[in-house]
Scaffold this motif. Sequence first.
Motif, short mmCIF file in Angstrom:
data_model
loop_
_atom_site.label_atom_id
_atom_site.label_comp_id
_atom_site.label_asym_id
_atom_site.label_seq_id
_atom_site.Cartn_x
_atom_site.Cartn_y
_atom_site.Cartn_z
N ALA A 119 0.83 -1.21 0.00
CA ALA A 119 0.00 0.00 0.00
C ALA A 119 0.87 1.26 0.00
CB ALA A 119 -0.94 0.00 1.20
N VAL A 120 1.91 1.26 0.81
CA VAL A 120 2.82 2.41 0.84
C VAL A 120 3.51 2.58 -0.52
CG1 VAL A 120 4.96 3.29 1.86
CG2 VAL A 120 3.16 2.36 3.32
N ALA A 121 3.95 1.48 -1.11
CA ALA A 121 4.61 1.55 -2.42
C ALA A 121 3.66 2.07 -3.48
CB ALA A 121 5.15 0.18 -2.81
N LEU A 122 2.39 1.65 -3.43
CA LEU A 122 1.40 2.14 -4.40
C LEU A 122 1.17 3.64 -4.24
CD1 LEU A 122 -1.22 -0.73 -4.48
CD2 LEU A 122 0.04 0.18 -6.44
N VAL A 123 1.11 4.13 -3.00
CA VAL A 123 0.92 5.56 -2.76
C VAL A 123 2.12 6.35 -3.30
CG1 VAL A 123 0.80 7.31 -0.94
CG2 VAL A 123 -0.65 5.29 -0.82
N VAL A 124 3.33 5.88 -3.00
CA VAL A 124 4.53 6.58 -3.48
C VAL A 124 4.59 6.54 -5.00
CG1 VAL A 124 7.06 6.51 -3.49
CG2 VAL A 124 5.80 6.21 -1.35
#
Length: 161
Positions: free
Chosen positions: A74-79
């Motif tokens: 999820a963090v990677a998708l946001v970034v």
Amino acid sequence: MTAVDFLLTIVTLASIAGTAGLAAACLGTRTAPSYLLLTYSLVWVELLAVALLLSPIGLVSRPWLEVAVLGCLAVALVVWTMRERPRPPRVLPRTEAVRDSLRDPALAILAFVVSCSWAYVVALAFFTSPLEWDSLTYHLPRASFWLQDSSVGYIENANDP
């Protein structure tokens, strides 16, 4: 292993690979080899980081590992979205080039032998039990103790330095 366990394993592995792939794309690799090497390195970094972050609080278990890996994705998708969705370099060769290469009998035979070898290695890895001293006395007991303790760490009274 039940079908649900198998599907959860596939989802977890895909999440780890997806996180590493998105992170490598965000870091702006230009060539396929550098992208693949960076992705491979980031897979191991993510696995180690998740295990080491969950260890002090005793949460190294399948559900918590899956939650942590999905959180990383999820963090990677946001970034990745905030960086305007950078595209990774093309990794797979064009099918025409592969087809043309395999028309050469020597390359076709080599591709067949390598494919059979990989199938054999995968079959050994997944369908045979470990039988060597190192695996049975060092690696497998450590993994069992870590699962039992829900943390990756020092094992007291182990018979090695």
